[in-house]
Design a protein around this motif. Structure first.
Motif, mmCIF file in Angstrom:
data_model
loop_
_atom_site.group_PDB
_atom_site.id
_atom_site.type_symbol
_atom_site.label_atom_id
_atom_site.label_comp_id
_atom_site.label_asym_id
_atom_site.label_seq_id
_atom_site.Cartn_x
_atom_site.Cartn_y
_atom_site.Cartn_z
ATOM 1 N N LYS A 87 0.828 -1.208 0.000
ATOM 2 C CA LYS A 87 0.000 0.000 0.000
ATOM 3 C C LYS A 87 0.865 1.263 0.000
ATOM 4 O O LYS A 87 0.407 2.320 -0.400
ATOM 5 N N ALA B 133 -4.220 5.048 0.217
ATOM 6 C CA ALA B 133 -3.520 3.761 0.236
ATOM 7 C C ALA B 133 -2.271 3.856 1.107
ATOM 8 O O ALA B 133 -2.009 2.956 1.920
ATOM 9 N N PRO C 149 2.014 2.993 -4.067
ATOM 10 C CA PRO C 149 1.041 1.922 -4.219
ATOM 11 C C PRO C 149 0.947 1.481 -5.671
ATOM 12 O O PRO C 149 0.893 2.302 -6.579
#
Length: 137
Positions: free
Chosen positions: A36, A59, A39
């Motif tokens: 994440k 993210a 990302p």
């Protein structure tokens, strides 16, 4: 009379099984947080499908939260706090999958399976948690 602070004995096999379960959770959650942070497009596309938009900053924020909670879980003095925070994180993931109608056993309950491993590993390796939540034979 027993107290809550009483530490239950931990056998060697239980300790190692707890370490293995906790290690699996730690590796998975660190990987989840790391992807994440990048990302990659698959991360933002998946977040968009779940309904959170394809925001790279969201993210990254989720990645940082995941990694911080996992590190807290990995450090023995803070493992209980980390377990509580990771349980909330996994619960949010499960709720997101329920909301969009994901498959039950593979997507929705994956957070539940991970939570069982998380708490089971901690229970097996932490005598004070075993004293707090004793299972009788």
């Amino acid at each position: 009379m027993s107290t809550i602070a009483e530490t239950a004995p931990v056998s060697r096999p239980a300790l190692w099984l707890g370490r293995v379960l906790s290690g699996l959770v730690i590796v998975f959650m660190l990987f989840d947080g790391a992807i994440k942070l990048v990302p990659w497009p698959i991360v933002t596309e998946t977040m968009d499908r779940i309904g959170y938009g394809s925001s790279e900053s969201l993210a990254r924020s989720l990645g940082i939260i995941s990694i911080v909670c996992t590190i807290l879980y990995a450090i023995p003095p803070t493992s209980f706090v980390g377990a509580i925070l990771l349980t909330g994180y996994l619960g949010g993931a499960m709720a997101s999958h329920v909301r969009i109608g994901s498959p039950l056993f593979t997507h929705i309950l994956f957070g539940f399976y991970l939570g069982l491993m998380l708490w089971g590993g901690l229970w097996l390796r932490d005598g004070s948690l075993r004293g707090l939540i004793p299972f009788r034979r």
